[in-house]
Write a protein that holds these residues in place. Structure first.
Motif, mmCIF file in Angstrom:
data_model
loop_
_atom_site.group_PDB
_atom_site.id
_atom_site.type_symbol
_atom_site.label_atom_id
_atom_site.label_comp_id
_atom_site.label_asym_id
_atom_site.label_seq_id
_atom_site.Cartn_x
_atom_site.Cartn_y
_atom_site.Cartn_z
ATOM 1 N N ALA A 11 0.808 -1.225 0.000
ATOM 2 C CA ALA A 11 0.000 0.000 0.000
ATOM 3 C C ALA A 11 0.839 1.272 0.000
ATOM 4 O O ALA A 11 0.357 2.330 -0.408
ATOM 5 C CB ALA A 11 -0.951 -0.004 1.194
ATOM 6 N N ARG B 146 -7.722 0.078 10.713
ATOM 7 C CA ARG B 146 -7.140 0.328 9.384
ATOM 8 C C ARG B 146 -7.422 1.740 8.884
ATOM 9 O O ARG B 146 -6.673 2.262 8.057
ATOM 10 C CB ARG B 146 -7.681 -0.714 8.395
ATOM 11 C CG ARG B 146 -7.051 -2.088 8.563
ATOM 12 C CD ARG B 146 -7.817 -3.138 7.760
ATOM 13 N NE ARG B 146 -7.847 -2.848 6.342
ATOM 14 C CZ ARG B 146 -6.975 -3.276 5.443
ATOM 15 N NH1 ARG B 146 -5.936 -4.013 5.836
ATOM 16 N NH2 ARG B 146 -7.105 -2.992 4.174
ATOM 17 N N GLY C 19 -4.423 4.159 8.865
ATOM 18 C CA GLY C 19 -3.235 3.899 8.064
ATOM 19 C C GLY C 19 -3.103 4.807 6.866
ATOM 20 O O GLY C 19 -3.904 5.721 6.636
ATOM 21 N N ASN C 20 -2.059 4.563 6.095
ATOM 22 C CA ASN C 20 -1.829 5.288 4.846
ATOM 23 C C ASN C 20 -1.785 6.799 5.027
ATOM 24 O O ASN C 20 -2.429 7.559 4.297
ATOM 25 C CB ASN C 20 -2.880 4.875 3.804
ATOM 26 C CG ASN C 20 -2.731 3.424 3.404
ATOM 27 O OD1 ASN C 20 -1.656 2.987 2.991
ATOM 28 N ND2 ASN C 20 -3.790 2.638 3.577
ATOM 29 N N ASN D 80 -0.871 -0.110 5.179
ATOM 30 C CA ASN D 80 -2.057 -0.599 5.866
ATOM 31 C C ASN D 80 -1.707 -1.032 7.287
ATOM 32 O O ASN D 80 -0.683 -1.677 7.516
ATOM 33 C CB ASN D 80 -2.648 -1.797 5.109
ATOM 34 C CG ASN D 80 -3.300 -1.387 3.802
ATOM 35 O OD1 ASN D 80 -3.927 -0.334 3.724
ATOM 36 N ND2 ASN D 80 -3.153 -2.209 2.771
ATOM 37 N N CYS E 130 -1.742 -3.426 10.219
ATOM 38 C CA CYS E 130 -1.867 -4.885 10.301
ATOM 39 C C CYS E 130 -2.626 -5.270 11.571
ATOM 40 O O CYS E 130 -2.934 -4.419 12.408
ATOM 41 C CB CYS E 130 -0.494 -5.536 10.317
ATOM 42 S SG CYS E 130 0.626 -4.971 9.014
#
Length: 369
Positions: free
Chosen positions: A267, A289, A292-293, A310, A312
């Motif tokens: 990602a 999630r 994230g990013n 991402n 985990c």
């Protein structure tokens, strides 16, 4: 406290005490306060929080479910505990553990009367939940005659409290609606008091109600999120202290070359050389999630480090390029430089969801007052 060597949620009882005293100062001295400690005390540690609040002089506790009330009793809490959303299968356990319960529907009322009569109980304390507009649980006005009739036919129960819940007490745009709820509660409470030969405890205000509608304090107020350091008003939040700080450590540091990818589904792709750190916390711990990013980040040695790739299940990765740090160093997810409110905003949610979602596998560490 010393820096952590593992993932922990630090619970600051001094902050809890500060928040309690602040909220208590907002209501008249003769008004009781109910501390809401459902959902593990909003994701913290219910037993420790309840003991501290009891020490501070709280009058009542509230939980959502019977099992939560039983856990408090087993932790040694002696104060009255109200179960806000009891189910009929738990009525005998409620009685066994001397818990008070919210009666919110005809089915619950009649089933509890049956259970109490079967056990030979007299005048068991209940709180009648009135629906004044939230439309979640509770009786509406046209059902009150049914309640009065049921009361006239049994000695098993006694109304200890009448209560309702404000739908939008934090939102001044909904002031007219809130005032309407307060008025409806007054009207319904008056009908009860005309039918009874005693006065139950009246309670309506939640945390935002305590702040914005102190004239509706009645006999008792209920505070949940405010005790843990949050409201829905940023100015009021400045007067409170968040109780929980979520900390973890750096497990491993990786040098990353330009073009390399990081994490599941590749990602994140490095635009240049960089350094990343892997942290032992993930969506199974409550950091979902949605963070994230590069939507959210954490603090490493006082510097912001975005979450990359991402999230985990048990780990997440952060960009530590330009940050001086080592494996084993402490990382702050929320608390301190980044309140839970700000972290939650990055994930397009609210502090309530974030703090109550921290997994029970995260170790709780108590910081005394």
């Amino acid at each position: 406290m010393p820096k952590t060597r593992e993932t922990v949620l630090e619970i600051d009882l001094g902050a809890l005490a500060h928040n309690y005293r602040y909220l208590r100062s907002k209501v008249p001295e003769n008004v009781k306060m109910m501390g809401v400690v459902k959902a593990f005390a909003y994701g913290s540690e219910a037993g420790e929080v309840a003991h501290k609040l009891s020490e501070l002089g709280i009058d009542y506790f509230a939980v959502a479910y019977t099992s939560e009330g039983i856990a408090l009793r087993e932790a040694g809490i002696k104060d009255p505990i109200l179960v806000l959303h009891p189910q009929s299968v738990n009525f005998e356990s409620i009685i066994e553990h001397c818990l008070e319960l919210s009666i919110y529907s005809e089915f619950v009322l009649k089933e509890f009367i049956k259970s109490a009569e079967k056990l030979g109980i007299k005048e068991y304390p209940i709180h009648i939940k009135l629906n004044t507009g939230l439309n979640r649980l509770g009786f509406v006005e046209k059902e009150l005659e049914m309640i009065f009739e049921a009361l006239s036919n049994t000695k098993a129960i006694k109304i200890k409290g009448l209560f309702s819940h404000l739908a939008a007490s934090e939102d001044w745009r909904e002031r007219e609606f809130t005032l309407g709820q307060i008025g409806k509660f007054r009207t319904m409470a008056r009908l009860f008091m005309n039918a009874l030969n005693y006065k139950p405890i009246l309670h309506l205000c939640n945390t935002s109600g305590i702040i914005n509608y102190p004239e509706a304090s009645f006999d008792m107020v209920r505070s949940g999120i405010g005790l843990y350091g949050f409201t829905n008003d940023r100015e009021i939040d400045k007067q409170l202290k968040p109780v929980g700080t979520l900390k973890t450590i750096i497990s491993q540091i990786h040098p990353i070359e330009k073009g390399e990818t990081i994490g599941y589904n590749r990602a994140y792709k490095a635009a240049g050389t960089m350094k990343t750190a892997t942290l032992p916390i993930g969506h199974a711990d409550g950091i979902n999630r949605q963070y994230g990013n590069e939507r959210a980040g954490v603090f490493v040695n006082g510097q912001f480090a975005p979450i990359i790739g991402n999230v985990c299940m048990d780990m997440l990765m952060i960009d530590i390029t330009g940050i001086t740090c080592d494996e084993g160093d402490e990382v702050i997810i929320f608390g301190g430089p980044q309140p839970a409110t700000k972290f939650a905003e990055k994930g397009k949610t609210i502090s309530y969801e974030l703090i109550t979602g921290i997994s029970q596998r995260v170790k709780r560490v108590i910081k005394p007052e």
